[in-house]
Scaffold this active site. Structure first.
Site, PDB file in Angstrom:
ATOM      1  N   CYS A   2      -1.649  -1.383 -15.446  1.00 37.22           N
ATOM      2  CA  CYS A   2      -1.415  -2.211 -16.624  1.00 37.22           C
ATOM      3  C   CYS A   2       0.048  -2.092 -17.044  1.00 37.22           C
ATOM      4  O   CYS A   2       0.749  -1.176 -16.635  1.00 37.22           O
ATOM      5  CB  CYS A   2      -2.317  -1.761 -17.767  1.00 37.22           C
ATOM      6  SG  CYS A   2      -4.069  -1.670 -17.358  1.00 37.22           S
ATOM      7  N   ARG A  27       3.035  -5.852 -11.316  1.00 41.53           N
ATOM      8  CA  ARG A  27       2.209  -4.655 -11.297  1.00 41.53           C
ATOM      9  C   ARG A  27       0.739  -4.986 -11.051  1.00 41.53           C
ATOM     10  O   ARG A  27      -0.053  -4.108 -10.698  1.00 41.53           O
ATOM     11  CB  ARG A  27       2.368  -3.892 -12.614  1.00 41.53           C
ATOM     12  CG  ARG A  27       3.760  -3.328 -12.827  1.00 41.53           C
ATOM     13  CD  ARG A  27       3.913  -2.741 -14.204  1.00 41.53           C
ATOM     14  NE  ARG A  27       3.078  -1.569 -14.384  1.00 41.53           N
ATOM     15  CZ  ARG A  27       3.479  -0.329 -14.136  1.00 41.53           C
ATOM     16  NH1 ARG A  27       4.690  -0.107 -13.669  1.00 41.53           N
ATOM     17  NH2 ARG A  27       2.677   0.695 -14.327  1.00 41.53           N
ATOM     18  N   TRP A  75      -5.225  -4.538 -16.396  1.00 40.38           N
ATOM     19  CA  TRP A  75      -5.935  -4.499 -15.105  1.00 40.38           C
ATOM     20  C   TRP A  75      -7.291  -3.872 -15.389  1.00 40.38           C
ATOM     21  O   TRP A  75      -7.384  -2.706 -15.748  1.00 40.38           O
ATOM     22  CB  TRP A  75      -5.133  -3.677 -14.096  1.00 40.38           C
ATOM     23  CG  TRP A  75      -5.635  -3.745 -12.691  1.00 40.38           C
ATOM     24  CD1 TRP A  75      -5.367  -4.697 -11.753  1.00 40.38           C
ATOM     25  CD2 TRP A  75      -6.467  -2.776 -12.029  1.00 40.38           C
ATOM     26  NE1 TRP A  75      -5.974  -4.395 -10.562  1.00 40.38           N
ATOM     27  CE2 TRP A  75      -6.667  -3.226 -10.703  1.00 40.38           C
ATOM     28  CE3 TRP A  75      -7.075  -1.590 -12.437  1.00 40.38           C
ATOM     29  CZ2 TRP A  75      -7.443  -2.531  -9.788  1.00 40.38           C
ATOM     30  CZ3 TRP A  75      -7.853  -0.897 -11.520  1.00 40.38           C
ATOM     31  CH2 TRP A  75      -8.020  -1.367 -10.213  1.00 40.38           C
ATOM     32  N   GLY A 102      -4.310   3.525 -18.616  1.00 37.27           N
ATOM     33  CA  GLY A 102      -5.032   4.742 -18.278  1.00 37.27           C
ATOM     34  C   GLY A 102      -6.519   4.576 -18.506  1.00 37.27           C
ATOM     35  O   GLY A 102      -7.032   3.467 -18.694  1.00 37.27           O
ATOM     36  N   LYS A 486      -1.273  -4.249   5.387  1.00 40.44           N
ATOM     37  CA  LYS A 486      -0.471  -5.374   4.892  1.00 40.44           C
ATOM     38  C   LYS A 486      -1.240  -6.682   5.017  1.00 40.44           C
ATOM     39  O   LYS A 486      -1.242  -7.512   4.107  1.00 40.44           O
ATOM     40  CB  LYS A 486       0.849  -5.470   5.665  1.00 40.44           C
ATOM     41  CG  LYS A 486       1.909  -4.499   5.235  1.00 40.44           C
ATOM     42  CD  LYS A 486       2.411  -4.781   3.847  1.00 40.44           C
ATOM     43  CE  LYS A 486       2.958  -3.520   3.208  1.00 40.44           C
ATOM     44  NZ  LYS A 486       1.943  -2.562   2.774  1.00 40.44           N
ATOM     45  N   GLU A 489      -4.066  -6.824   2.454  1.00 35.10           N
ATOM     46  CA  GLU A 489      -3.610  -6.909   1.069  1.00 35.10           C
ATOM     47  C   GLU A 489      -3.244  -8.325   0.653  1.00 35.10           C
ATOM     48  O   GLU A 489      -3.568  -8.740  -0.463  1.00 35.10           O
ATOM     49  CB  GLU A 489      -2.388  -5.999   0.863  1.00 35.10           C
ATOM     50  CG  GLU A 489      -2.710  -4.518   0.826  1.00 35.10           C
ATOM     51  CD  GLU A 489      -1.462  -3.672   0.678  1.00 35.10           C
ATOM     52  OE1 GLU A 489      -1.470  -2.739  -0.130  1.00 35.10           O
ATOM     53  OE2 GLU A 489      -0.467  -3.944   1.381  1.00 35.10           O
ATOM     54  N   HIS A 505     -14.427   4.157  22.829  1.00 37.12           N
ATOM     55  CA  HIS A 505     -15.407   5.015  22.160  1.00 37.12           C
ATOM     56  C   HIS A 505     -16.119   4.290  21.022  1.00 37.12           C
ATOM     57  O   HIS A 505     -16.590   4.926  20.080  1.00 37.12           O
ATOM     58  CB  HIS A 505     -14.714   6.282  21.637  1.00 37.12           C
ATOM     59  CG  HIS A 505     -14.149   7.132  22.711  1.00 37.12           C
ATOM     60  ND1 HIS A 505     -14.922   7.874  23.578  1.00 37.12           N
ATOM     61  CD2 HIS A 505     -12.871   7.347  23.095  1.00 37.12           C
ATOM     62  CE1 HIS A 505     -14.150   8.517  24.430  1.00 37.12           C
ATOM     63  NE2 HIS A 505     -12.887   8.206  24.163  1.00 37.12           N
ATOM     64  N   LYS A 600       0.584  -2.689  -8.518  1.00 34.08           N
ATOM     65  CA  LYS A 600       1.730  -2.068  -7.845  1.00 34.08           C
ATOM     66  C   LYS A 600       1.703  -0.556  -7.957  1.00 34.08           C
ATOM     67  O   LYS A 600       1.854   0.162  -6.978  1.00 34.08           O
ATOM     68  CB  LYS A 600       3.025  -2.623  -8.457  1.00 34.08           C
ATOM     69  CG  LYS A 600       4.301  -2.050  -7.833  1.00 34.08           C
ATOM     70  CD  LYS A 600       4.445  -2.467  -6.391  1.00 34.08           C
ATOM     71  CE  LYS A 600       5.765  -2.027  -5.788  1.00 34.08           C
ATOM     72  NZ  LYS A 600       5.817  -2.298  -4.345  1.00 34.08           N
TER      73      LYS A 600
END
Length: 605
Positions: A2, A27, A75, A102, A486, A489, A505, A600
């Site tokens: 956030c 972010r 977020w 947080g 990458k 994302e 395997h 971020k």
């Protein structure tokens, strides 16, 4: 994750806060909000909106003026993205406003107690608990009201608080989530990231965990959560506001990929010692005698930083002959690890604030371990907690996904490996060889970037894939891991990375024409082994994209990269795969700089 922005001074605050939020968009977030007041205001005025900052801006009325305010990009953790769950959160009397980064770990317990006392909650968030606790405090000062609330809160927080009865100040506090003060001329700012401050001041103070501050228009003071005064000396930020502009590129990711030649040059500059075929790393705070007592090195990071650590561990083992490995910090801190006094621990984080890494550092320090930090942000929490370390000097990285910082971090590990190797058993000849290779890197990266059009054409062919496999051996495997990450994302294509030796395997069962494989094929002593893996894939009609130092006959496409020293080849082989992910996502119309669900700087668990 956030973002927080706050201001107190004489300027019209709303446009300034909205600009600050826009600088924090990278972010990652799902909603935003702003609350303002002023010396002559009778209360607090607030606007919140689910979505982007532009959606919030569209809702702000024309007569929305004040000289003090706090703003936030959220977020979601507790409660889905919505207008009501957005920050700031106000108490029922509209006197207290709180923005919070947080997680309040005991939020449910506190919420139940408050509801039993008759408090009605407006949102599902943990943050609203803080608002009610502050509002219900009977203390005479805002500072003490905030302290009273923090006494019962468990968890992480970076908070900024306004109160209608104390409209000459903003009170902020930190525990595990960044809070940075911006010192202006008869104005003060606060933010969770220097990006929101740099357009207005380059003088900053970074709070420590357990520290608070009161901001007024003409001064500030810092103190602990118990009320004891602390000393805060402003530092000058090296980065400039222009560093956060796109500079003619369509996206920040593209800009940052293109900046890598200069970025790598910065991490090398002033550190190479030709006389002794080594490097100067004074920030390690580790003298040669201490370095020779190291018996093992453990590297801790998350995501891209963990992948950089894997390459770093390989570099240290090959050059310094010290046993080294890398582990996700998020796992390390929960498995009650044995902390060996002869082990050197290295914490890696682009932001220097990654919570899982920071918590691991704090636990290691508690157990008496020596910890070095490898970070990009001067004065960040990990940089301050560690015994020493290296700054990677990548410059600001705005895109959520890391490119230039990954490359610079791996290059920094090459410097560390050379430094430790020359203290131990690495010969002068090998030292010179590695230094020559390091000096070639910027020009070789430039050469790779010139192949972008070819990579763009290749990406168009793979953009329709539902899933992709990435393989590599030894040095190539961490490159495959990072390239796979990458692609996931920013394109949202499912991708897996495996050691090429592990194909038979199990993963070989997945190979078919619909599943392309990206193979890392360096021209080293494992070249024929890697070619054998390509044979196995081609025999099962799999499509292959090889990243190699020469054309690969069994590959459908080959991206040829310049050859450096074997140890340094992974640095170069990752560059074209950044461009592959970028152009794949571009072809699919993705929001490249702000991929869904991601942030971020991950400052919560």
């Amino acid at each position: 994750m956030c973002g927080i922005v706050g201001y107190i001074g004489k300027r019209d605050v709303a446009p300034l806060l909205l600009e600050g939020l826009q600088r924090l968009e990278y972010r990652g977030y799902d909603s935003a909000g702003v609350v303002i007041t002023g010396p002559k205001a009778t209360g607090l005025k607030m606007v919140k909106a689910k979505g982007r900052v532009r959606d919030l801006e569209a809702k702000v009325p024309k007569r929305f003026t004040g000289t003090t305010g706090i703003a936030h990009t959220r977020w979601a953790t507790h409660g889905a993205p919505s207008d009501v769950n957005s920050h700031p959160h106000l108490d029922p009397e509209n006197k207290v406003a709180v923005v919070h980064n947080g997680i309040v770990d005991n939020a449910q317990e506190l919420r139940a107690k408050l509801e039993a006392d008759g408090v009605v909650f407006a949102s599902e968030t943990d943050t609203e608990v803080i608002t009610h606790l502050i509002a219900r405090s009977e203390a005479d000062t805002l500072e003490q009201k905030v302290r009273d609330a923090l006494k019962v809160i468990e968890g992480t927080y970076g908070i900024a608080v306004m109160h209608a009865d104390f409209n000459d100040r903003i009170v902020v506090a930190r525990n595990g989530s960044p809070v940075i003060l911006g010192i202006g001329e008869k104005e003060m700012l606060v933010a969770s990231d220097v990006a929101a401050l740099i357009a207005h001041t380059r003088q900053v103070v970074t709070l420590d965990d357990g520290e608070m501050a009161t901001l007024k228009a003409d001064d500030f003071r810092t103190y602990t959560t118990s009320g004891a005064s602390t000393t805060a000396t402003p530092e000058t930020v090296e980065w400039e506001a222009a560093s956060y502009d796109m500079g003619g590129h369509d996206t920040f990711m593209h800009k940052e990929i293109s900046e890598q030649p200069d970025a790598v040059d910065r991490v090398l500059r002033g550190r190479i010692d030709d006389r002794f075929s080594t490097v100067h790393l004074g920030g390690l705070n580790l003298d040669p005698r201490e370095a020779r007592t190291i018996r093992r090195i453990k590297i801790l990071g998350c995501g891209t930083s963990y992948h950089a650590g894997l390459i770093g561990a390989g570099l240290i083992e090959s050059m310094a002959r010290i046993p080294a490995d890398a582990e996700p910090a998020s796992e390390f801190r929960y498995r009650n690890p044995v902390v060996d006094p002869d082990t050197l621990y290295i914490a890696v984080s682009q932001s220097g604030e990654t919570y899982d890494v920071l918590a691991a550092v704090q636990e290691l320090k508690r157990k008496g371990a020596r910890v070095l930090g490898v970070v990009n942000v001067v004065g960040s929490a990990i940089a301050r907690e560690a015994d020493g370390g290296m700054y990677v000097h990548a410059g600001p990285e705005v895109c959520v996904v890391s490119t230039k910082c990954f490359t610079n971090t791996v290059t920094a590990f090459a410097l560390l490996a050379l430094h430790l190797g020359r203290i131990r058993d690495l010969s002068v000849t090998d030292g010179k060889r590695i230094i020559e290779g390091l000096r070639k890197l910027p020009a070789q990266i430039e050469e790779i970037l010139k192949t972008e059009e070819q990579i763009k054409e290749i990406a168009a062919e793979y953009a329709g894939a539902q899933s992709m496999m990435f393989i590599g051996r030894v040095r190539g495997y961490p490159v495959a891991l990072e390239a796979s990450l990458k692609l996931k994302e920013i394109s949202y294509i499912h991708a897996e990375a495996y050691p090429a030796s592990e194909l038979k395997h199990g993963p070989l069962a997945l190979i078919e024409p619909a599943l392309p494989t990206v193979a890392i094929v360096p021209d080293d002593d494992l070249l024929e082994k890697n070619r054998a893996a390509l044979e196995e894939i081609k025999a099962r009609s799999g499509r292959i994209l090889a990243v190699a130092h020469q054309e690969q006959a069994k590959a459908d496409h080959t991206i040829v990269v310049p050859k450096n020293e074997d140890e340094l080849d992974p640095i170069l082989m990752g560059i074209p795969l950044q461009l592959l992910a970028y152009h794949t996502a571009l072809a699919m119309g993705r929001d490249i700089d702000k991929p869904r669900n991601l942030a971020k700087s991950v400052t919560v668990e």
